[in-house]
Design an enzyme around this catalytic site. Structure first.
Site, PDB file in Angstrom:
ATOM      1  N   GLU A   1      25.391 -39.121  37.658  1.00 33.76           N
ATOM      2  CA  GLU A   1      25.828 -39.241  35.994  1.00 33.76           C
ATOM      3  C   GLU A   1      25.114 -40.365  35.549  1.00 33.76           C
ATOM      4  O   GLU A   1      25.715 -41.634  35.618  1.00 33.76           O
ATOM      5  CB  GLU A   1      27.203 -38.940  35.785  1.00 33.76           C
ATOM      6  CG  GLU A   1      27.764 -39.131  34.395  1.00 33.76           C
ATOM      7  CD  GLU A   1      27.190 -37.768  33.605  1.00 33.76           C
ATOM      8  OE1 GLU A   1      27.404 -37.860  32.516  1.00 33.76           O
ATOM      9  OE2 GLU A   1      26.501 -36.827  34.227  1.00 33.76           O
ATOM     10  N   LYS A   2      24.038 -40.464  34.549  1.00 32.60           N
ATOM     11  CA  LYS A   2      23.636 -41.406  33.802  1.00 32.60           C
ATOM     12  C   LYS A   2      23.208 -42.573  34.341  1.00 32.60           C
ATOM     13  O   LYS A   2      23.625 -43.593  34.326  1.00 32.60           O
ATOM     14  CB  LYS A   2      24.645 -41.772  32.488  1.00 32.60           C
ATOM     15  CG  LYS A   2      24.915 -40.522  31.563  1.00 32.60           C
ATOM     16  CD  LYS A   2      25.625 -40.779  30.534  1.00 32.60           C
ATOM     17  CE  LYS A   2      25.942 -39.558  29.742  1.00 32.60           C
ATOM     18  NZ  LYS A   2      27.077 -39.678  28.571  1.00 32.60           N
ATOM     19  N   GLN A   3      22.525 -42.161  35.714  1.00 31.32           N
ATOM     20  CA  GLN A   3      22.071 -43.576  36.294  1.00 31.32           C
ATOM     21  C   GLN A   3      20.397 -43.347  36.373  1.00 31.32           C
ATOM     22  O   GLN A   3      19.847 -42.450  36.860  1.00 31.32           O
ATOM     23  CB  GLN A   3      22.231 -43.464  37.929  1.00 31.32           C
ATOM     24  CG  GLN A   3      23.912 -43.366  38.061  1.00 31.32           C
ATOM     25  CD  GLN A   3      24.037 -43.337  39.611  1.00 31.32           C
ATOM     26  OE1 GLN A   3      23.456 -43.526  40.440  1.00 31.32           O
ATOM     27  NE2 GLN A   3      25.348 -42.676  39.647  1.00 31.32           N
TER      28      GLN A   3
END
Length: 211
Positions: A158-160
């Protein structure tokens, strides 16, 4: 099958457009995005809708009242935002043993959802829900999915920005009734669906890629 259209967000990244307009009523081609979703889901047989609201609730309520003769909508005002997972869990009784289309209203797609719905219907028996994916170049603000050869989710980031792969979460899901029963009976304090829920169901999520 029924649908939950998540519509309570502030739309801060869309300011100043959303200073006096809820994000779900921002227009695309002169039509509020919430209306796009209601029409699209109706075309594939969804007859009952649950819409949550928070920011500028009165504007959303006026919209729902305007279309109350065309769509069967239950509007749920949240005094404090429950989160995308919290809203689902608090309203599971609405789905009454049916599968659930879970949509983040601020996401727009031209996919007609027919193949997506069929993929969910014919998903592997161990998969509890189906997740829409799309290819991206910029991974900064998206969740990245890693799938196996059977299109089942095996990892999720998630949002890396350094995540491997380019398949992003479209934040559009079809949830089985079995999944709804499972999540209702768990004692986890889920708030955000993508951040808190998905990681706990790896290898049990089928995926569908849209163009």
């Amino acid at each position: 099958m029924k649908a939950l259209i998540l519509s309570g967000g502030y739309g801060k990244r869309l300011q100043p457009i959303t200073n006096n307009l809820p994000k779900c009523l921002v227009e695309i081609n002169n039509k509020p995005i919430l209306l796009h979703w209601l029409e699209k889901l109706s075309r594939i047989g969804i007859k009952e809708f649950l819409i949550n609201s928070h920011y500028l609730h009165n504007e959303v309520e006026n919209f729902v009242n305007k279309y109350s003769n065309k769509f069967n909508i239950k509007l749920k005002y949240e005094k404090e935002l429950l989160g995308t997972a919290g809203t689902l869990i608090q309203n599971i009784d609405f789905f009454s043993n049916e599968d659930c289309f879970l949509v983040h209203c601020d996401n727009y797609t031209e996919d007609n959802l027919i193949e997506f719905k069929n993929k969910h219907k014919n998903r592997p028996k161990d998969c509890l829900f189906t997740m829409m994916l799309f290819e991206v170049e910029n991974k900064k603000n998206v969740g990245i999915a890693e799938i196996n050869d059977s299109n089942i989710l095996k990892n999720f980031y998630e949002k890396q920005p350094d995540a491997k792969g380019n398949l992003a979460n479209a934040a559009i899901f079809i949830l089985s009734n079995k999944f709804l029963d499972t999540i209702q009976n768990q004692n986890n304090n889920y708030y955000d669906f993508s951040r808190d829920v998905i990681k706990n169901f790896l290898n049990k999520i089928y995926t569908y890629k849209t163009k």
